[in-house]
Every structure is written in structure tokens, then in C-alpha cells.
Design a protein around this motif. Structure first.
Motif, PDB file in Angstrom:
ATOM      1  N   GLU A   1       1.133  -1.487  -0.009  1.00 10.57           N
ATOM      2  CA  GLU A   1       0.013  -0.134   0.269  1.00 10.57           C
ATOM      3  C   GLU A   1       0.842   0.831  -0.431  1.00 10.57           C
ATOM      4  O   GLU A   1       2.194   1.045   0.096  1.00 10.57           O
ATOM      5  CB  GLU A   1      -0.911  -0.063   1.617  1.00 10.57           C
ATOM      6  CG  GLU A   1      -2.091  -1.146   1.253  1.00 10.57           C
ATOM      7  CD  GLU A   1      -2.876  -1.115   0.807  1.00 10.57           C
ATOM      8  OE1 GLU A   1      -3.244   0.292   0.346  1.00 10.57           O
ATOM      9  OE2 GLU A   1      -3.307  -2.179   0.157  1.00 10.57           O
ATOM     10  N   LYS A   2      -0.136   2.630  -0.064  1.00 11.65           N
ATOM     11  CA  LYS A   2       1.234   3.686  -0.181  1.00 11.65           C
ATOM     12  C   LYS A   2       2.016   3.737   1.579  1.00 11.65           C
ATOM     13  O   LYS A   2       1.064   3.026   2.030  1.00 11.65           O
ATOM     14  CB  LYS A   2      -0.088   4.703   0.059  1.00 11.65           C
ATOM     15  CG  LYS A   2      -0.202   4.472  -2.018  1.00 11.65           C
ATOM     16  CD  LYS A   2      -1.116   6.426  -1.771  1.00 11.65           C
ATOM     17  CE  LYS A   2      -1.791   6.875  -2.967  1.00 11.65           C
ATOM     18  NZ  LYS A   2      -2.737   7.613  -3.134  1.00 11.65           N
ATOM     19  N   LYS A   3       2.996   4.543   1.561  1.00 12.27           N
ATOM     20  CA  LYS A   3       2.966   4.451   2.654  1.00 12.27           C
ATOM     21  C   LYS A   3       2.675   5.173   3.820  1.00 12.27           C
ATOM     22  O   LYS A   3       2.447   6.713   3.236  1.00 12.27           O
ATOM     23  CB  LYS A   3       4.944   5.008   2.256  1.00 12.27           C
ATOM     24  CG  LYS A   3       5.781   5.102   3.388  1.00 12.27           C
ATOM     25  CD  LYS A   3       7.365   5.395   3.380  1.00 12.27           C
ATOM     26  CE  LYS A   3       8.319   5.125   4.681  1.00 12.27           C
ATOM     27  NZ  LYS A   3       9.241   4.924   4.012  1.00 12.27           N
ATOM     28  N   ILE A   4       3.053   4.824   4.713  1.00 12.47           N
ATOM     29  CA  ILE A   4       2.234   6.172   6.578  1.00 12.47           C
ATOM     30  C   ILE A   4       3.223   6.534   6.837  1.00 12.47           C
ATOM     31  O   ILE A   4       4.231   5.518   7.543  1.00 12.47           O
ATOM     32  CB  ILE A   4       1.207   5.234   6.667  1.00 12.47           C
ATOM     33  CG1 ILE A   4       0.207   4.185   5.887  1.00 12.47           C
ATOM     34  CG2 ILE A   4       0.703   5.513   7.806  1.00 12.47           C
ATOM     35  CD1 ILE A   4      -0.668   3.171   6.662  1.00 12.47           C
ATOM     36  N   THR A   5       2.798   7.784   7.233  1.00 17.70           N
ATOM     37  CA  THR A   5       3.644   8.114   7.777  1.00 17.70           C
ATOM     38  C   THR A   5       3.535   8.873   9.743  1.00 17.70           C
ATOM     39  O   THR A   5       2.683   9.347   9.304  1.00 17.70           O
ATOM     40  CB  THR A   5       5.048   9.624   7.419  1.00 17.70           C
ATOM     41  OG1 THR A   5       4.754   9.471   5.722  1.00 17.70           O
ATOM     42  CG2 THR A   5       6.051  10.281   8.157  1.00 17.70           C
ATOM     43  N   ILE A   6       4.495   8.509  10.377  1.00 20.89           N
ATOM     44  CA  ILE A   6       4.611   8.727  11.688  1.00 20.89           C
ATOM     45  C   ILE A   6       5.178   9.897  12.401  1.00 20.89           C
ATOM     46  O   ILE A   6       6.215   9.566  12.407  1.00 20.89           O
ATOM     47  CB  ILE A   6       3.941   7.310  12.463  1.00 20.89           C
ATOM     48  CG1 ILE A   6       3.182   6.585  11.805  1.00 20.89           C
ATOM     49  CG2 ILE A   6       3.810   8.285  13.914  1.00 20.89           C
ATOM     50  CD1 ILE A   6       3.478   5.282  11.917  1.00 20.89           C
ATOM     51  N   TYR A   7       4.565  10.736  12.446  1.00 21.48           N
ATOM     52  CA  TYR A   7       5.548  11.854  13.103  1.00 21.48           C
ATOM     53  C   TYR A   7       5.294  12.170  14.089  1.00 21.48           C
ATOM     54  O   TYR A   7       4.585  12.494  14.556  1.00 21.48           O
ATOM     55  CB  TYR A   7       5.748  12.928  11.942  1.00 21.48           C
ATOM     56  CG  TYR A   7       6.946  14.146  11.860  1.00 21.48           C
ATOM     57  CD1 TYR A   7       7.796  13.986  12.006  1.00 21.48           C
ATOM     58  CD2 TYR A   7       6.817  15.224  13.174  1.00 21.48           C
ATOM     59  CE1 TYR A   7       9.178  14.861  12.450  1.00 21.48           C
ATOM     60  CE2 TYR A   7       7.839  16.322  12.995  1.00 21.48           C
ATOM     61  CZ  TYR A   7       8.670  15.912  12.899  1.00 21.48           C
ATOM     62  OH  TYR A   7       9.833  16.613  13.357  1.00 21.48           O
ATOM     63  N   LYS A   8       6.609  12.080  15.339  1.00 25.12           N
ATOM     64  CA  LYS A   8       5.896  12.963  16.388  1.00 25.12           C
ATOM     65  C   LYS A   8       6.703  13.873  17.208  1.00 25.12           C
ATOM     66  O   LYS A   8       8.043  13.846  17.143  1.00 25.12           O
ATOM     67  CB  LYS A   8       6.417  11.690  17.558  1.00 25.12           C
ATOM     68  CG  LYS A   8       5.832  11.138  19.305  1.00 25.12           C
ATOM     69  CD  LYS A   8       6.120   9.743  19.876  1.00 25.12           C
ATOM     70  CE  LYS A   8       5.644  10.694  21.011  1.00 25.12           C
ATOM     71  NZ  LYS A   8       5.328   8.936  22.061  1.00 25.12           N
ATOM     72  N   MET A   9       6.233  14.572  17.649  1.00 21.13           N
ATOM     73  CA  MET A   9       6.903  16.130  18.195  1.00 21.13           C
ATOM     74  C   MET A   9       6.642  16.209  19.265  1.00 21.13           C
ATOM     75  O   MET A   9       5.153  16.791  19.825  1.00 21.13           O
ATOM     76  CB  MET A   9       6.971  16.738  17.000  1.00 21.13           C
ATOM     77  CG  MET A   9       8.020  18.076  17.141  1.00 21.13           C
ATOM     78  SD  MET A   9       7.331  19.235  15.832  1.00 21.13           S
ATOM     79  CE  MET A   9       6.517  20.166  16.808  1.00 21.13           C
ATOM     80  N   ILE A  10       8.066  16.777  19.974  1.00 23.43           N
ATOM     81  CA  ILE A  10       7.012  16.847  21.224  1.00 23.43           C
ATOM     82  C   ILE A  10       8.099  18.582  21.778  1.00 23.43           C
ATOM     83  O   ILE A  10       8.761  18.727  21.132  1.00 23.43           O
ATOM     84  CB  ILE A  10       7.810  16.149  22.921  1.00 23.43           C
ATOM     85  CG1 ILE A  10       7.815  15.111  22.384  1.00 23.43           C
ATOM     86  CG2 ILE A  10       7.239  16.510  24.195  1.00 23.43           C
ATOM     87  CD1 ILE A  10       7.311  13.706  23.730  1.00 23.43           C
ATOM     88  N   ALA A  11       7.063  19.375  21.737  1.00 28.17           N
ATOM     89  CA  ALA A  11       7.965  20.813  21.730  1.00 28.17           C
ATOM     90  C   ALA A  11       8.310  21.215  22.647  1.00 28.17           C
ATOM     91  O   ALA A  11       7.813  21.181  23.816  1.00 28.17           O
ATOM     92  CB  ALA A  11       6.370  21.729  21.670  1.00 28.17           C
ATOM     93  N   LYS A  12       9.421  22.975  22.699  1.00 19.60           N
ATOM     94  CA  LYS A  12       9.843  22.338  23.893  1.00 19.60           C
ATOM     95  C   LYS A  12      10.782  21.558  24.777  1.00 19.60           C
ATOM     96  O   LYS A  12      11.894  21.973  25.469  1.00 19.60           O
ATOM     97  CB  LYS A  12       9.284  22.981  25.021  1.00 19.60           C
ATOM     98  CG  LYS A  12       7.909  24.428  24.747  1.00 19.60           C
ATOM     99  CD  LYS A  12       7.617  24.837  25.560  1.00 19.60           C
ATOM    100  CE  LYS A  12       6.649  25.948  25.207  1.00 19.60           C
ATOM    101  NZ  LYS A  12       6.070  26.280  25.546  1.00 19.60           N
ATOM    102  N   LYS A  13      10.661  20.124  24.488  1.00 19.11           N
ATOM    103  CA  LYS A  13      12.140  18.781  24.330  1.00 19.11           C
ATOM    104  C   LYS A  13      13.021  18.905  23.286  1.00 19.11           C
ATOM    105  O   LYS A  13      13.306  17.905  23.571  1.00 19.11           O
ATOM    106  CB  LYS A  13      11.578  18.138  24.712  1.00 19.11           C
ATOM    107  CG  LYS A  13       9.882  18.156  26.209  1.00 19.11           C
ATOM    108  CD  LYS A  13      10.566  18.209  27.079  1.00 19.11           C
ATOM    109  CE  LYS A  13       9.888  18.783  28.588  1.00 19.11           C
ATOM    110  NZ  LYS A  13      10.574  19.158  29.792  1.00 19.11           N
TER     111      LYS A  13
END
Length: 117
Positions: free
Chosen positions: A77-89
Motif C-alpha cells: 500500500e502507500k507509505k504511512i508516515t508517523i511523525y511525533k514531536m514534543i515541543a520545547k523538548k
């Protein structure tokens, strides 16, 4: 087309028509080693069959309802991108994956051992 069936396969319900192909995430009843090209499959979990103006609804499945098809090829299938960002850390993490699926073609729909067109 006026003829179609609703089947349960791979944890989801699909509306299928003869002569069309569909992508399924996994076939629970078939081992991955048997998923070769042109492998014929029979699907007995038919929830509903419609032909012209007649509708047959199963409880839970239609007795005598079979969808016959064959496997065309395995695909991704099409690629699934998971982006996790914690601000100020200053933490950023990017992951992704491609779901494996199998493309199969519906050849015909049978009801009480008669092919429906």
C-alpha cells in the motif's frame, strides 16, 4: 453492474462485483506461502447478494452464497508516515511503514450452485 455481493474478508466488509479487482490486507484462512499468482480462492462469508432487483440477505451469511476469485499478485500500500514531536523538548521522531496487501480478482458470484451474471 446490477449484480454484486457484500463479503467479509480480512477484517473488513467489501462490496464486490464480477470482473473487478480489490486489495485485501490479509487473508486469514490462507497461509502467506500459498499466496502465489493465479491461486484460486473461494469466499464463503457472503453477507448479501444482489442480482437485478432480488436481494438475498444472510443471517449472518447467505446459505449457498460463494464468491469465486483468484489472486493476481501481492503488493504494498502507500507509505504511512508517523511523525511525533514534543515541543520545547527537542524530541522529533519520524517513522513509517508500508502495509502489505494482496490484490485479487473476482471471477464470479454463485448462489445455490448457479452462477449469477
Amino acid at each position: 453492474m446490477n449484480t454484486y455481493a457484500v463479503i467479509e474478508i480480512g477484517g473488513q466488509q467489501l462490496r464486490v462485483e464480477p470482473g473487478r479487482f480489490y486489495n485485501i490486507r490479509h487473508f486469514a484462512s490462507i497461509k502467506p506461502t500459498n499466496l502465489k499468482q493465479n491461486t484460486k480462492i473461494l469466499i464463503y462469508r457472503v453477507l448479501m447478494i444482489r442480482r437485478e432487483s432480488d436481494i438475498n440477505i444472510g443471517h449472518p451469511w447467505v446459505k449457498g452464497g460463494i464468491v469465486r476469485g483468484r489472486i493476481l499478485h501481492p503488493c504494498l500500500e502507500k507509505k504511512i508516515t508517523i511523525y511525533k514531536m514534543i515541543a520545547k523538548k527537542k524530541i522529533r521522531r519520524k517513522l513509517g511503514h508500508r502495509q502489505k496487501s494482496t490484490r485479487f480478482l473476482v471471477d464470479s458470484i454463485f448462489f445455490n450452485e448457479q452462477e449469477i451474471n
